[in-house]
Write a protein that holds these residues in place. Structure first.
Motif, PDB file in Angstrom:
ATOM      1  N   ILE A 218       0.914  -1.214  -0.035  1.00 40.73           N
ATOM      2  CA  ILE A 218       0.133   0.109  -0.126  1.00 40.73           C
ATOM      3  C   ILE A 218       0.621   1.193  -0.119  1.00 40.73           C
ATOM      4  CG2 ILE A 218      -1.920   1.210   1.378  1.00 40.73           C
ATOM      5  CD1 ILE A 218      -2.762  -1.517   0.000  1.00 40.73           C
ATOM      6  N   ARG A 219       1.910   1.370   0.846  1.00 39.29           N
ATOM      7  CA  ARG A 219       2.648   2.219   0.993  1.00 39.29           C
ATOM      8  C   ARG A 219       3.550   2.816  -0.152  1.00 39.29           C
ATOM      9  NH1 ARG A 219       3.299   4.876   5.750  1.00 39.29           N
ATOM     10  NH2 ARG A 219       2.270   4.018   7.512  1.00 39.29           N
ATOM     11  N   VAL A 220       3.862   1.710  -1.012  1.00 41.70           N
ATOM     12  CA  VAL A 220       4.506   2.058  -2.285  1.00 41.70           C
ATOM     13  C   VAL A 220       3.553   2.489  -3.455  1.00 41.70           C
ATOM     14  CG1 VAL A 220       5.708   0.836  -4.207  1.00 41.70           C
ATOM     15  CG2 VAL A 220       6.475   0.365  -1.989  1.00 41.70           C
ATOM     16  N   MET A 221       2.292   1.874  -3.641  1.00 44.46           N
ATOM     17  CA  MET A 221       1.372   2.179  -4.650  1.00 44.46           C
ATOM     18  C   MET A 221       0.740   3.398  -4.089  1.00 44.46           C
ATOM     19  SD  MET A 221      -0.715  -1.319  -5.619  1.00 44.46           S
ATOM     20  CE  MET A 221      -1.023  -2.137  -4.043  1.00 44.46           C
ATOM     21  N   GLU A 222       0.774   4.017  -2.914  1.00 42.48           N
ATOM     22  CA  GLU A 222       0.255   5.243  -2.769  1.00 42.48           C
ATOM     23  C   GLU A 222       0.979   6.419  -3.355  1.00 42.48           C
ATOM     24  OE1 GLU A 222      -2.370   4.850   1.473  1.00 42.48           O
ATOM     25  OE2 GLU A 222      -0.398   5.236   1.508  1.00 42.48           O
ATOM     26  N   THR A 223       2.432   6.098  -3.414  1.00 44.43           N
ATOM     27  CA  THR A 223       3.438   7.055  -3.779  1.00 44.43           C
ATOM     28  C   THR A 223       4.080   6.965  -5.099  1.00 44.43           C
ATOM     29  OG1 THR A 223       5.087   5.890  -2.697  1.00 44.43           O
ATOM     30  CG2 THR A 223       4.322   7.548  -1.278  1.00 44.43           C
ATOM     31  N   GLN A 224       3.586   6.093  -5.700  1.00 48.96           N
ATOM     32  CA  GLN A 224       4.171   5.767  -7.264  1.00 48.96           C
ATOM     33  C   GLN A 224       2.986   5.113  -8.170  1.00 48.96           C
ATOM     34  OE1 GLN A 224       7.622   3.313  -6.295  1.00 48.96           O
ATOM     35  NE2 GLN A 224       7.474   2.492  -8.277  1.00 48.96           N
ATOM     36  N   GLN A 225       3.185   5.344  -9.590  1.00 48.48           N
ATOM     37  CA  GLN A 225       2.366   5.006 -10.534  1.00 48.48           C
ATOM     38  C   GLN A 225       2.904   3.706 -11.080  1.00 48.48           C
ATOM     39  OE1 GLN A 225      -0.762   5.896 -11.400  1.00 48.48           O
ATOM     40  NE2 GLN A 225      -0.580   7.118  -9.270  1.00 48.48           N
ATOM     41  N   PRO A 226       2.136   2.697 -11.561  1.00 45.36           N
ATOM     42  CA  PRO A 226       2.669   1.630 -12.322  1.00 45.36           C
ATOM     43  C   PRO A 226       3.455   2.066 -13.425  1.00 45.36           C
ATOM     44  CG  PRO A 226       0.328   1.498 -12.078  1.00 45.36           C
ATOM     45  CD  PRO A 226       0.813   2.940 -11.617  1.00 45.36           C
ATOM     46  N   PRO A 227       4.428   1.336 -13.700  1.00 48.03           N
ATOM     47  CA  PRO A 227       4.866  -0.220 -13.364  1.00 48.03           C
ATOM     48  C   PRO A 227       5.415  -0.335 -11.934  1.00 48.03           C
ATOM     49  CG  PRO A 227       6.423   0.446 -14.724  1.00 48.03           C
ATOM     50  CD  PRO A 227       5.614   1.570 -15.125  1.00 48.03           C
ATOM     51  N   VAL A 228       5.059  -1.250 -11.022  1.00 54.80           N
ATOM     52  CA  VAL A 228       5.703  -1.336  -9.666  1.00 54.80           C
ATOM     53  C   VAL A 228       6.175  -2.580  -9.671  1.00 54.80           C
ATOM     54  CG1 VAL A 228       5.259  -1.709  -7.347  1.00 54.80           C
ATOM     55  CG2 VAL A 228       4.072   0.210  -8.563  1.00 54.80           C
ATOM     56  N   ARG A 229       7.378  -2.842  -9.096  1.00 52.07           N
ATOM     57  CA  ARG A 229       8.248  -4.174  -9.095  1.00 52.07           C
ATOM     58  C   ARG A 229       9.043  -3.995  -7.960  1.00 52.07           C
ATOM     59  NH1 ARG A 229      10.579  -7.875 -13.509  1.00 52.07           N
ATOM     60  NH2 ARG A 229       9.065  -7.148 -14.944  1.00 52.07           N
ATOM     61  N   ILE A 230       8.379  -4.251  -6.655  1.00 54.57           N
ATOM     62  CA  ILE A 230       9.304  -4.234  -5.688  1.00 54.57           C
ATOM     63  C   ILE A 230       9.050  -5.645  -4.592  1.00 54.57           C
ATOM     64  CG2 ILE A 230       8.806  -1.732  -4.974  1.00 54.57           C
ATOM     65  CD1 ILE A 230       7.041  -3.589  -2.920  1.00 54.57           C
ATOM     66  N   ILE A 231      10.082  -5.543  -3.773  1.00 50.51           N
ATOM     67  CA  ILE A 231      10.051  -6.549  -2.710  1.00 50.51           C
ATOM     68  C   ILE A 231      10.093  -5.855  -1.218  1.00 50.51           C
ATOM     69  CG2 ILE A 231      10.677  -8.805  -3.913  1.00 50.51           C
ATOM     70  CD1 ILE A 231      13.509  -8.109  -2.450  1.00 50.51           C
ATOM     71  N   SER A 232       9.812  -6.468  -0.305  1.00 55.16           N
ATOM     72  CA  SER A 232       9.999  -5.855   1.042  1.00 55.16           C
ATOM     73  C   SER A 232      10.080  -6.929   2.070  1.00 55.16           C
ATOM     74  CB  SER A 232       8.640  -4.936   1.486  1.00 55.16           C
ATOM     75  OG  SER A 232       8.960  -4.379   2.651  1.00 55.16           O
ATOM     76  N   LEU A 233      11.163  -6.708   2.824  1.00 50.64           N
ATOM     77  CA  LEU A 233      11.565  -7.725   3.531  1.00 50.64           C
ATOM     78  C   LEU A 233      11.637  -6.959   5.064  1.00 50.64           C
ATOM     79  CD1 LEU A 233      13.946  -8.798   1.366  1.00 50.64           C
ATOM     80  CD2 LEU A 233      13.297 -10.725   2.483  1.00 50.64           C
ATOM     81  N   GLY A 234      11.101  -7.681   5.873  1.00 53.68           N
ATOM     82  CA  GLY A 234      11.123  -7.384   7.484  1.00 53.68           C
ATOM     83  C   GLY A 234      10.336  -7.916   8.334  1.00 53.68           C
ATOM     84  N   ARG A 235      10.439  -7.225   9.616  1.00 56.33           N
ATOM     85  CA  ARG A 235       9.573  -7.998  10.832  1.00 56.33           C
ATOM     86  C   ARG A 235       8.280  -8.113  10.767  1.00 56.33           C
ATOM     87  NH1 ARG A 235      14.914  -7.011  13.440  1.00 56.33           N
ATOM     88  NH2 ARG A 235      14.652  -4.758  13.282  1.00 56.33           N
ATOM     89  N   VAL A 236       7.574  -8.907  11.187  1.00 57.66           N
ATOM     90  CA  VAL A 236       6.156  -8.719  11.434  1.00 57.66           C
ATOM     91  C   VAL A 236       5.877  -9.357  12.788  1.00 57.66           C
ATOM     92  CG1 VAL A 236       5.300  -8.690   8.918  1.00 57.66           C
ATOM     93  CG2 VAL A 236       5.716 -11.007  10.279  1.00 57.66           C
TER      94      VAL A 236
END
Ligand code: DAH
Length: 360
Positions: A203-221
């Motif tokens: 959500i945080r990435v899509m809120e701030t950028q337009q497609p194309p989007v191609r990300i990974i996120s790694l972290g604690r949950v």
């Protein structure tokens, strides 16, 4: 005693003394030689001096001269040996001899935690597939953790018993935000929680950028689960998101397969089982079958969830679902790491027992 006999005796004595002094390897050996040749009471030079008294007549001065010459030569040989041994001792450092042929003592060097190693490797692999790394906060609001992900207010996943809601942080966070804005924020009173999934970062990435989007996120949950062999109240996820025109489930499958084969090595098969997640439609459970080269065994292991991004999620971030489509996936890092290294209990990763950690 004749002059001749005395001369022979002194010649022999001098040669032997010079040889003994020159051959003395250390101070002790030199001292033994000194006593033998220069000893005041019964040294060999002393005995020769006694013989000197027995030489009579006109030979007496020559005998005295010869004796003095021998004495000087022997004393000079002793002084030289003394100096030689002193210089040997001075050159050697104090303390026990250092034997440089002994094997060295290897200093203990630490290394990265197996989970950190896994995270770095996953970033690497996904980087080669064109995914960049994005990150988000571990303290989240309900919009990013739930609402925008199509998890409505009454959904059981939002139950306080399933999440770590934060009361203190909420108040501190709110006061901080308000003072930064200079007015009361519209978020005031809205709960904060430790994120329960890395899907928040989508959500945080899509809120701030337009497609194309191609990300990974790694972290604690974080989830209030009881720790057992496969659960821990804090763990790591790897989240992937790709949004573009005409993205299909086939793209998802090939990315996951490339990803799994690169990380686990060998021929990894991917299996999708129909499932449900609020933020994907259709949703699947991802299983991987990995042919273990050691045991030869192959079985299906559940790795996480995935699916096509739900149109409601695309709408929540202002994307047009008629134009764009995307896939998303979320896998447990502990699980993939444990699979790779044949670790049977993920709690091992958090015990910080060096005997365990040293193996990676
Ligand atoms: N967020 C899910 C979980 O924590 C995992 C997940 C499933 C992530 C499907 C996704 C997805 O991105 O598409 O259980």
């Amino acid at each position: 005693m004749t002059l001749e006999a005395l001369t022979v005796e002194l010649d022999v004595l001098q040669i032997e003394a010079e040889k003994a002094f020159a051959g003395a390897a250390d101070a002790d050996a030199l001292e033994l030689a000194r006593v033998e040749y220069l000893g005041a009471k019964s040294g060999r030079l002393r005995s020769a001096q006694k013989g000197l008294g027995a030489v009579q007549g006109p030979d007496k001065p020559a005998a005295g001269k010869r004796f003095n010459a021998a004495k000087q030569a022997v004393e000079a040989a002793f002084t030289a040996a003394q100096a030689r041994i002193a210089s040997l001792t001075a050159a050697r450092p104090a303390g026990p001899m250092f034997d440089r042929t002994l094997p060295g003592i290897r200093p203990r060097v630490g290394h990265l935690h197996p989970l950190t190693q896994t995270i770095e490797e996953l970033k690497d692999i996904m980087g080669r597939l064109g995914f960049t790394v994005a990150s988000g906060p571990e303290i989240e609001d309900e919009w990013h953790n739930f609402e925008a992900l199509n998890i409505p207010a009454a959904h059981p996943a939002r139950d306080p018993l399933e999440n770590f809601y934060l009361t203190t942080a909420r108040h501190v966070g709110e006061s901080l935000r308000d003072s930064q804005r200079g007015s009361e924020s519209p978020d005031r009173g809205k709960p904060l929680l430790l994120r329960s999934q890395t899907s928040t970062v989508q959500i945080r990435v899509m809120e701030t950028q337009q497609p194309p989007v191609r990300i990974i996120s790694l972290g604690r949950v974080y989830r209030p689960d009881t720790a057992d062999a496969t659960h821990y109240p804090m763990f790591h996820q790897i989240e992937g998101l790709l949004v573009d025109r005409q993205v299909t489930m086939a793209d998802l499958k090939s990315v996951l397969r490339l990803f799994a084969s690169s990380f686990l090595g060998g021929d990894v098969h991917i299996r999708f089982r129909p499932s449900f997640f609020p933020f994907t439609e259709p949703s699947v459970e991802v299983d991987m079958s990995w042919h273990d080269t050691k045991t030869g065994a192959g079985r299906w292991i559940e790795m996480g969830g995935a699916g096509m991004v739900d149109p409601n999620v695309l709408r929540a971030v202002g994307y047009d679902p008629e134009v764009f489509s995307g896939f998303a996936f979320g896998l447990g890092v502990e699980r993939v790491c444990a699979r790779r290294h044949n670790v049977g209990d993920i709690r091992e990763f958090y015990r910080n027992d060096v005997r365990f950690l040293e193996q990676f």
